[in-house]
Write a protein that holds these residues in place. Structure first.
Motif, PDB file in Angstrom:
ATOM      1  N   ARG A   1      -3.886  23.527 -10.546  1.00 41.67           N
ATOM      2  CA  ARG A   1      -3.566  22.837  -9.295  1.00 41.67           C
ATOM      3  C   ARG A   1      -2.777  21.566  -9.573  1.00 41.67           C
ATOM      4  NH1 ARG A   1      -5.878  25.418  -5.217  1.00 41.67           N
ATOM      5  NH2 ARG A   1      -5.807  23.911  -3.523  1.00 41.67           N
ATOM      6  N   GLN A   2      -1.732  21.344  -8.799  1.00 45.69           N
ATOM      7  CA  GLN A   2      -0.953  20.113  -8.893  1.00 45.69           C
ATOM      8  C   GLN A   2      -1.718  19.012  -8.160  1.00 45.69           C
ATOM      9  OE1 GLN A   2       2.184  19.608 -10.471  1.00 45.69           O
ATOM     10  NE2 GLN A   2       1.477  17.537 -10.088  1.00 45.69           N
ATOM     11  N   MET A   3      -2.121  17.990  -8.893  1.00 47.36           N
ATOM     12  CA  MET A   3      -2.910  16.904  -8.295  1.00 47.36           C
ATOM     13  C   MET A   3      -2.131  15.598  -8.341  1.00 47.36           C
ATOM     14  SD  MET A   3      -5.602  18.606  -7.567  1.00 47.36           S
ATOM     15  CE  MET A   3      -7.188  17.823  -7.501  1.00 47.36           C
ATOM     16  N   PRO A   4      -2.322  14.677  -7.406  1.00 48.95           N
ATOM     17  CA  PRO A   4      -3.020  14.898  -6.130  1.00 48.95           C
ATOM     18  C   PRO A   4      -2.121  15.706  -5.193  1.00 48.95           C
ATOM     19  CG  PRO A   4      -2.037  12.704  -6.166  1.00 48.95           C
ATOM     20  CD  PRO A   4      -1.714  13.334  -7.487  1.00 48.95           C
ATOM     21  N   ASN A   5      -2.708  16.345  -4.185  1.00 45.82           N
ATOM     22  CA  ASN A   5      -1.900  17.071  -3.206  1.00 45.82           C
ATOM     23  C   ASN A   5      -2.517  16.943  -1.824  1.00 45.82           C
ATOM     24  OD1 ASN A   5      -3.434  19.656  -2.366  1.00 45.82           O
ATOM     25  ND2 ASN A   5      -3.733  19.551  -4.583  1.00 45.82           N
ATOM     26  N   ILE A   6      -1.666  17.106  -0.802  1.00 51.89           N
ATOM     27  CA  ILE A   6      -2.106  16.833   0.578  1.00 51.89           C
ATOM     28  C   ILE A   6      -3.148  17.830   1.072  1.00 51.89           C
ATOM     29  CG2 ILE A   6      -0.019  15.588   1.289  1.00 51.89           C
ATOM     30  CD1 ILE A   6       0.888  18.230   2.671  1.00 51.89           C
ATOM     31  N   PHE A   7      -3.238  19.005   0.446  1.00 51.95           N
ATOM     32  CA  PHE A   7      -4.221  20.007   0.889  1.00 51.95           C
ATOM     33  C   PHE A   7      -5.619  19.608   0.422  1.00 51.95           C
ATOM     34  CE2 PHE A   7      -0.248  22.163   1.337  1.00 51.95           C
ATOM     35  CZ  PHE A   7      -0.424  23.076   2.372  1.00 51.95           C
ATOM     36  N   ASP A   8      -5.760  19.361  -0.877  1.00 53.07           N
ATOM     37  CA  ASP A   8      -7.073  19.008  -1.418  1.00 53.07           C
ATOM     38  C   ASP A   8      -7.538  17.627  -0.940  1.00 53.07           C
ATOM     39  OD1 ASP A   8      -7.148  21.379  -2.778  1.00 53.07           O
ATOM     40  OD2 ASP A   8      -6.361  20.553  -4.651  1.00 53.07           O
ATOM     41  N   ASP A   9      -6.592  16.762  -0.620  1.00 54.84           N
ATOM     42  CA  ASP A   9      -6.939  15.378  -0.291  1.00 54.84           C
ATOM     43  C   ASP A   9      -6.936  15.084   1.205  1.00 54.84           C
ATOM     44  OD1 ASP A   9      -7.034  15.002  -3.003  1.00 54.84           O
ATOM     45  OD2 ASP A   9      -4.972  14.257  -3.125  1.00 54.84           O
ATOM     46  N   LEU A  10      -6.936  16.128   2.007  1.00 53.87           N
ATOM     47  CA  LEU A  10      -6.829  15.896   3.450  1.00 53.87           C
ATOM     48  C   LEU A  10      -7.912  14.936   3.960  1.00 53.87           C
ATOM     49  CD1 LEU A  10      -5.473  16.485   6.119  1.00 53.87           C
ATOM     50  CD2 LEU A  10      -6.912  18.514   6.354  1.00 53.87           C
ATOM     51  N   ASP A  11      -9.163  15.159   3.531  1.00 48.98           N
ATOM     52  CA  ASP A  11     -10.253  14.295   3.992  1.00 48.98           C
ATOM     53  C   ASP A  11     -10.025  12.841   3.558  1.00 48.98           C
ATOM     54  OD1 ASP A  11     -10.638  14.752   1.313  1.00 48.98           O
ATOM     55  OD2 ASP A  11     -12.729  15.396   1.475  1.00 48.98           O
ATOM     56  N   SER A  12      -9.585  12.683   2.328  1.00 47.66           N
ATOM     57  CA  SER A  12      -9.351  11.343   1.784  1.00 47.66           C
ATOM     58  C   SER A  12      -8.219  10.637   2.535  1.00 47.66           C
ATOM     59  CB  SER A  12      -8.998  11.457   0.297  1.00 47.66           C
ATOM     60  OG  SER A  12      -8.566  10.223  -0.210  1.00 47.66           O
TER      61      SER A  12
ATOM     62  N   ILE B   1       0.875  -1.173   0.000  1.00 48.72           N
ATOM     63  CA  ILE B   1       0.000   0.000   0.000  1.00 48.72           C
ATOM     64  C   ILE B   1       0.911   1.220   0.000  1.00 48.72           C
ATOM     65  CG2 ILE B   1      -1.716   1.316   1.312  1.00 48.72           C
ATOM     66  CD1 ILE B   1      -2.725  -1.403   2.384  1.00 48.72           C
ATOM     67  N   SER B   2       1.061   1.828  -1.169  1.00 51.05           N
ATOM     68  CA  SER B   2       1.916   3.013  -1.262  1.00 51.05           C
ATOM     69  C   SER B   2       1.040   4.157  -1.745  1.00 51.05           C
ATOM     70  CB  SER B   2       3.094   2.767  -2.194  1.00 51.05           C
ATOM     71  OG  SER B   2       2.672   2.116  -3.367  1.00 51.05           O
ATOM     72  N   ILE B   3       0.916   5.160  -0.896  1.00 57.09           N
ATOM     73  CA  ILE B   3      -0.049   6.237  -1.126  1.00 57.09           C
ATOM     74  C   ILE B   3       0.678   7.429  -1.746  1.00 57.09           C
ATOM     75  CG2 ILE B   3      -1.709   7.779  -0.011  1.00 57.09           C
ATOM     76  CD1 ILE B   3      -1.635   5.493   2.305  1.00 57.09           C
ATOM     77  N   GLN B   4       0.222   7.813  -2.918  1.00 56.81           N
ATOM     78  CA  GLN B   4       0.907   8.827  -3.717  1.00 56.81           C
ATOM     79  C   GLN B   4       0.304  10.210  -3.531  1.00 56.81           C
ATOM     80  OE1 GLN B   4       3.322   9.243  -5.699  1.00 56.81           O
ATOM     81  NE2 GLN B   4       2.746  10.803  -7.171  1.00 56.81           N
ATOM     82  N   GLU B   5       1.168  11.211  -3.228  1.00 57.38           N
ATOM     83  CA  GLU B   5       0.708  12.600  -3.074  1.00 57.38           C
ATOM     84  C   GLU B   5       1.769  13.584  -3.557  1.00 57.38           C
ATOM     85  OE1 GLU B   5      -1.880  14.134  -2.515  1.00 57.38           O
ATOM     86  OE2 GLU B   5      -3.285  12.736  -1.601  1.00 57.38           O
ATOM     87  N   HIS B   6       1.409  14.851  -3.642  1.00 61.26           N
ATOM     88  CA  HIS B   6       2.363  15.946  -3.815  1.00 61.26           C
ATOM     89  C   HIS B   6       2.288  16.837  -2.578  1.00 61.26           C
ATOM     90  CE1 HIS B   6       1.947  14.845  -8.102  1.00 61.26           C
ATOM     91  NE2 HIS B   6       3.202  15.236  -8.174  1.00 61.26           N
ATOM     92  N   ILE B   7       3.386  17.537  -2.330  1.00 66.07           N
ATOM     93  CA  ILE B   7       3.479  18.338  -1.111  1.00 66.07           C
ATOM     94  C   ILE B   7       2.578  19.579  -1.147  1.00 66.07           C
ATOM     95  CG2 ILE B   7       5.559  19.544  -1.960  1.00 66.07           C
ATOM     96  CD1 ILE B   7       4.917  18.630   1.728  1.00 66.07           C
ATOM     97  N   ALA B   8       2.265  20.097  -2.359  1.00 64.63           N
ATOM     98  CA  ALA B   8       1.479  21.339  -2.429  1.00 64.63           C
ATOM     99  C   ALA B   8       0.695  21.420  -3.732  1.00 64.63           C
ATOM    100  CB  ALA B   8       2.421  22.544  -2.326  1.00 64.63           C
ATOM    101  N   PRO B   9      -0.402  22.214  -3.726  1.00 66.98           N
ATOM    102  CA  PRO B   9      -1.204  22.355  -4.957  1.00 66.98           C
ATOM    103  C   PRO B   9      -0.666  23.415  -5.919  1.00 66.98           C
ATOM    104  CG  PRO B   9      -2.296  23.450  -3.118  1.00 66.98           C
ATOM    105  CD  PRO B   9      -1.049  22.817  -2.555  1.00 66.98           C
ATOM    106  N   SER B  10       0.243  24.282  -5.479  1.00 67.61           N
ATOM    107  CA  SER B  10       0.625  25.441  -6.303  1.00 67.61           C
ATOM    108  C   SER B  10       1.434  25.046  -7.539  1.00 67.61           C
ATOM    109  CB  SER B  10       1.429  26.432  -5.462  1.00 67.61           C
ATOM    110  OG  SER B  10       2.570  25.801  -4.926  1.00 67.61           O
ATOM    111  N   ARG B  11       1.151  25.722  -8.651  1.00 66.06           N
ATOM    112  CA  ARG B  11       1.887  25.502  -9.899  1.00 66.06           C
ATOM    113  C   ARG B  11       2.123  26.844 -10.581  1.00 66.06           C
ATOM    114  NH1 ARG B  11      -0.269  20.469 -13.496  1.00 66.06           N
ATOM    115  NH2 ARG B  11      -0.320  22.137 -15.059  1.00 66.06           N
ATOM    116  N   ALA B  12       3.189  26.899 -11.379  1.00 65.78           N
ATOM    117  CA  ALA B  12       3.581  28.158 -12.019  1.00 65.78           C
ATOM    118  C   ALA B  12       2.602  28.603 -13.104  1.00 65.78           C
ATOM    119  CB  ALA B  12       4.980  28.024 -12.601  1.00 65.78           C
ATOM    120  N   ASP B  13       1.703  27.687 -13.535  1.00 67.00           N
ATOM    121  CA  ASP B  13       0.716  28.096 -14.541  1.00 67.00           C
ATOM    122  C   ASP B  13      -0.653  28.357 -13.920  1.00 67.00           C
ATOM    123  OD1 ASP B  13       0.021  25.523 -13.883  1.00 67.00           O
ATOM    124  OD2 ASP B  13      -0.141  24.798 -15.952  1.00 67.00           O
ATOM    125  N   GLY B  14      -0.720  28.319 -12.589  1.00 67.78           N
ATOM    126  CA  GLY B  14      -1.964  28.638 -11.895  1.00 67.78           C
ATOM    127  C   GLY B  14      -2.923  27.468 -11.766  1.00 67.78           C
TER     128      GLY B  14
END
Ligand SMILES: [Zn+2]
Length: 398
Positions: A293-304, A278-291
């Motif tokens: 959202r970087q998905m998946p990310n720990i902010f948007d997926d907190l509930d999950s 069980i290896s759970i894949q995330e990114h550290i942040a949603p911010s991207r230089a083109d505005g």
């Protein structure tokens, strides 16, 4: 009389929390000159409002057994497009003493591991779709190797040692990539993202079992048998299902929600039922230089993520870093137990680097209570299990 367990402590599955692109980047999305939540990828270090602070406050402090493997581009991480639409700060992880100290402190924390994830992550183009991932950009093995050596030197400057594992940027590679990993001393690597194998509604769990079993388990590649760790769960797994409950517009979808939810959780149960990684894949942040959202990310997926870790509380799983998993697997697959009498044995192996690694033995009889190791230390046999050290010499059962 005894056997080596598939996973440490006879766990049903190992659980790895992989967080990608933890590095020295900040994107000032609202142009206010301050670091706001979700904007930094490690640049804001441990200050309140930083991404690492968010991770610790909202997940790691609540689920204290969870360990994180960060995947870090060590050089100047590229923006996703050539001309960033926002103020974009990106520096090497050894750009100054304070930064080095911060990354080293994370790497030395026993809950964390910092793995290698390239130098720049790749070459940006005019739009995000034109981005060429780092290992896909190399024209030959020499260029790949030279770049890896540059990266290893930066890593070594910060952590005082070489990285032992890592991941292809964007999981993209070319014909030289595997050799470049195999020939530069890495013990483990993440080559493939396997989260979609059964996540896709058209390819449900009743699919090809052999195919799934092999892709959700450890593999090896290269002459040096590099441990290939699969990526099996998208951190947003339960998020989609969860968010549907707020979708009042679409009644049909709302009714479907429990069904979707149970199907998502079924993926997790499939891994548990089959003793897979069980290896759970995330990114550290949603911010991207083109505005976007970087998905998946720990902010948007907190509930999950909270839902996943809550569910895992009900199972005897092994929370580990990628290196801990790779070490165990290498020992498990390369050590033979040779009995010379009924109650004494030695360990035989033809690979090196297993010192400090432990193996969990499962006893098939209740006759013994203790294993005396070659260094005369005693290991108690508890619930039929014993964690022994991989060392030379004779072990005795009592
Ligand atoms: Zn990445």
């Amino acid at each position: 009389m005894l056997e080596i367990c598939k996973w440490y402590q006879n766990a049903v599955s190992p659980v790895i929390f992989m967080i990608d692109d933890f590095c020295n980047v900040w994107i000032d999305l609202n142009h206010n000159g301050k670091i706001d939540p979700g904007e930094d990828w490690g640049y804001a270090q441990r200050n309140s409002g930083s991404s690492l602070y968010f991770l610790e406050q909202n997940i790691l402090d609540k689920f204290t057994e969870v360990k994180v493997t960060f995947f870090t581009p060590v050089g100047v991480r590229s923006p996703v497009i050539e001309k960033a639409l926002f103020p974009f700060v990106s520096k090497q992880i050894n750009c100054d003493e304070e930064t080095k100290k911060f990354f080293r402190s994370v790497g030395e924390n026993r809950k964390f591991e910092i793995a290698y994830h390239g130098t720049t992550h790749g070459r940006p183009g005019k739009i995000a779709a034109d981005f060429i991932q780092e290992w896909d950009s190399f024209v030959d093995l020499k260029q790949a190797t030279d770049t890896i050596r540059t990266g290893i030197n930066i890593y070594k400057d910060v952590f005082g040692k070489n990285p032992v594992g890592g991941k292809y940027c964007g999981y993209v590679a070319n014909e030289f990539s595997d050799d470049s990993i195999d020939q530069n001393g890495f013990l483990w690597w993440c080559r493939y993202c396997n989260v979609d194998l059964i996540e896709n509604d058209n390819n449900p769990i009743e699919g090809d079992d052999q195919y799934l079993l092999s892709n959700y388990d450890i593999k090896y590649f290269g002459k040096n048998k590099v441990v290939d760790i699969p990526t099996t769960i998208n951190g947003s797994l339960c998020h989609i299902a969860y968010s549907n409950s707020f979708n009042v517009k679409n009644i049909g979808k709302k009714m479907l929600k429990p069904l979707i939810q149970s199907r998502k959780l079924e993926q997790l149960r499939y891994l548990l039922d089959n003793s897979l990684v069980i290896s759970i894949q995330e990114h550290i942040a949603p911010s991207r230089a083109d505005g976007k959202r970087q998905m998946p990310n720990i902010f948007d997926d907190l509930d999950s993520l909270q839902m996943i870790f809550q569910l895992l509380k009900g199972y005897p799983v092994w929370y580990c870093t990628c290196s801990e998993l790779a070490n165990y697997v290498r020992a498990r697959d390369n050590v033979d137990i040779i009995f010379d009498t009924q109650n004494s044995f030695t360990l035989e192996t033809n690979i090196t680097g297993l010192e400090k690694t432990q193996l969990t033995l499962k006893m098939n009889s209740n006759n013994f209570k203790v294993i005396k190791q070659p260094d005369y230390s005693d290991v108690l046999i508890k619930n039929g299990l014993a964690n022994i050290d991989v060392i030379k010499g004779k072990f005795f059962l009592y």
